[in-house]
Design a protein around this motif. Sequence first.
Motif, mmCIF file in Angstrom:
data_model
loop_
_atom_site.group_PDB
_atom_site.id
_atom_site.type_symbol
_atom_site.label_atom_id
_atom_site.label_comp_id
_atom_site.label_asym_id
_atom_site.label_seq_id
_atom_site.Cartn_x
_atom_site.Cartn_y
_atom_site.Cartn_z
ATOM 1 N N ALA A 165 0.846 -1.187 0.000
ATOM 2 C CA ALA A 165 0.000 0.000 0.000
ATOM 3 C C ALA A 165 0.884 1.240 0.000
ATOM 4 C CB ALA A 165 -0.931 0.006 1.207
ATOM 5 N N CYS A 166 0.344 2.323 -0.551
ATOM 6 C CA CYS A 166 1.088 3.580 -0.591
ATOM 7 C C CYS A 166 0.121 4.748 -0.515
ATOM 8 C CB CYS A 166 1.935 3.676 -1.862
ATOM 9 S SG CYS A 166 0.961 3.816 -3.382
ATOM 10 N N ALA A 167 0.637 5.890 -0.098
ATOM 11 C CA ALA A 167 -0.147 7.123 -0.047
ATOM 12 C C ALA A 167 0.702 8.267 -0.562
ATOM 13 C CB ALA A 167 -0.613 7.412 1.383
ATOM 14 N N LEU A 168 0.136 9.081 -1.446
ATOM 15 C CA LEU A 168 0.820 10.206 -2.057
ATOM 16 C C LEU A 168 0.277 11.501 -1.452
ATOM 17 C CD1 LEU A 168 1.185 7.797 -4.059
ATOM 18 C CD2 LEU A 168 1.111 9.477 -5.921
ATOM 19 N N TRP A 169 1.166 12.308 -0.868
ATOM 20 C CA TRP A 169 0.768 13.515 -0.155
ATOM 21 C C TRP A 169 1.503 14.746 -0.680
ATOM 22 C CZ3 TRP A 169 -2.820 13.435 3.861
ATOM 23 C CH2 TRP A 169 -3.104 12.184 4.421
ATOM 24 N N LEU A 170 0.804 15.893 -0.654
ATOM 25 C CA LEU A 170 1.398 17.195 -0.899
ATOM 26 C C LEU A 170 1.090 18.092 0.295
ATOM 27 C CD1 LEU A 170 0.374 17.844 -4.616
ATOM 28 C CD2 LEU A 170 2.653 17.243 -3.790
ATOM 29 N N SER A 171 2.077 18.850 0.748
ATOM 30 C CA SER A 171 1.868 19.823 1.815
ATOM 31 C C SER A 171 1.519 21.161 1.174
ATOM 32 C CB SER A 171 3.134 19.963 2.670
ATOM 33 O OG SER A 171 3.438 18.741 3.314
ATOM 34 N N MET A 172 0.297 21.613 1.404
ATOM 35 C CA MET A 172 -0.200 22.823 0.755
ATOM 36 C C MET A 172 -0.132 24.012 1.711
ATOM 37 S SD MET A 172 -0.916 21.360 -2.080
ATOM 38 C CE MET A 172 -1.777 22.642 -2.987
ATOM 39 N N PRO A 173 0.334 25.159 1.239
ATOM 40 C CA PRO A 173 0.450 26.342 2.100
ATOM 41 C C PRO A 173 -0.903 26.998 2.337
ATOM 42 C CG PRO A 173 1.078 26.891 -0.129
ATOM 43 C CD PRO A 173 0.813 25.408 -0.135
ATOM 44 N N ALA A 174 -0.947 27.867 3.318
ATOM 45 C CA ALA A 174 -2.194 28.568 3.627
ATOM 46 C C ALA A 174 -2.552 29.562 2.535
ATOM 47 C CB ALA A 174 -2.074 29.277 4.967
ATOM 48 N N GLU A 175 -1.556 30.267 2.025
ATOM 49 C CA GLU A 175 -1.842 31.286 1.023
ATOM 50 C C GLU A 175 -2.175 30.636 -0.314
ATOM 51 O OE1 GLU A 175 2.599 30.538 1.080
ATOM 52 O OE2 GLU A 175 1.001 30.860 2.560
ATOM 53 N N ALA A 176 -3.037 31.295 -1.054
ATOM 54 C CA ALA A 176 -3.383 30.804 -2.381
ATOM 55 C C ALA A 176 -2.134 30.824 -3.258
ATOM 56 C CB ALA A 176 -4.476 31.669 -3.001
ATOM 57 N N HIS A 177 -1.900 29.734 -3.971
ATOM 58 C CA HIS A 177 -0.740 29.684 -4.849
ATOM 59 C C HIS A 177 -1.204 29.739 -6.301
ATOM 60 C CE1 HIS A 177 -2.158 25.562 -4.307
ATOM 61 N NE2 HIS A 177 -1.605 25.268 -5.461
ATOM 62 N N GLU A 178 -0.377 30.325 -7.129
ATOM 63 C CA GLU A 178 -0.739 30.482 -8.537
ATOM 64 C C GLU A 178 -0.698 29.135 -9.237
ATOM 65 O OE1 GLU A 178 0.743 33.043 -12.434
ATOM 66 O OE2 GLU A 178 1.305 33.662 -10.402
ATOM 67 N N GLU A 179 -1.823 28.769 -9.847
ATOM 68 C CA GLU A 179 -1.912 27.506 -10.547
ATOM 69 C C GLU A 179 -1.122 27.553 -11.863
ATOM 70 O OE1 GLU A 179 -3.290 24.760 -9.556
ATOM 71 O OE2 GLU A 179 -4.261 25.488 -7.743
ATOM 72 N N ASP A 180 -0.531 26.418 -12.210
ATOM 73 C CA ASP A 180 0.145 26.291 -13.494
ATOM 74 C C ASP A 180 -0.914 26.002 -14.549
ATOM 75 O OD1 ASP A 180 1.684 25.773 -15.682
ATOM 76 O OD2 ASP A 180 2.755 24.051 -14.818
ATOM 77 N N GLU A 181 -1.311 27.034 -15.290
ATOM 78 C CA GLU A 181 -2.387 26.870 -16.269
ATOM 79 C C GLU A 181 -2.025 25.860 -17.342
ATOM 80 O OE1 GLU A 181 -5.487 28.046 -16.421
ATOM 81 O OE2 GLU A 181 -5.201 28.856 -14.406
ATOM 82 N N ASP A 182 -0.747 25.698 -17.616
ATOM 83 C CA ASP A 182 -0.323 24.766 -18.659
ATOM 84 C C ASP A 182 -0.160 23.339 -18.135
ATOM 85 O OD1 ASP A 182 -0.210 26.838 -20.528
ATOM 86 O OD2 ASP A 182 1.863 27.316 -20.007
ATOM 87 N N GLY A 183 -0.181 23.167 -16.794
ATOM 88 C CA GLY A 183 0.076 21.855 -16.224
ATOM 89 C C GLY A 183 -0.855 20.764 -16.714
#
Length: 206
Positions: free
Chosen positions: A69-87
Amino acid sequence: MGVGIRRAGAGDREDVTRLLDEAFQDDPVSSWVFPDADHRRRTHPLLMRAFLDIVLDAGYVDVTEDGSACALWLSMPAEAHEEDEDGPAQLREAVDPGNERVELIARLTGEVHPVGAAHEYLWMIAVRPGRQGEGLGTALVQHVLDRCDSEGTAAYLEASSARGRALYERLGFVFTGREVALPAGPPMWPMWREAPRGALRQEGGS
């Protein structure tokens, strides 16, 4: 006896990709992204590898010691971050250029992702078929939630099945009230778990 959990690294890439592929081949959302079963068998591993590479680069991956089993995590900041529109478009181009749903799901999940509070984002969790129901997924999630509770951090995820939603509700997650709107697709439920009051994040203030 507890479940042994370790942090995955680049050397685990192939094994974790294979695990993600096996666990999500028949998932309702994967079946929506790749409706044709033969095409899904060929292409789904590429999407799982792309997801894993994103998290290995920007977040962290926990795996059980036996690799089941595995789990994939991202630590997200409180402030809004600019999305990568091209992602999302780049993801589609790398995985399955003719399949607009690869890009669409990335955009739709991004639209409902909450901002304004730091949180741990459970991007994906996978348990090998045949090992499900043994508590491995719960152990992986609780492993991070214990740290969230001690640090005063919230957590977030999108449940892709009713069974998963019920599990996460037992762990303290609550549906945000706005589903991910996959056109003619299965429901996905964004779920939020509040940071506990009075935890360590409160220290240092007056």
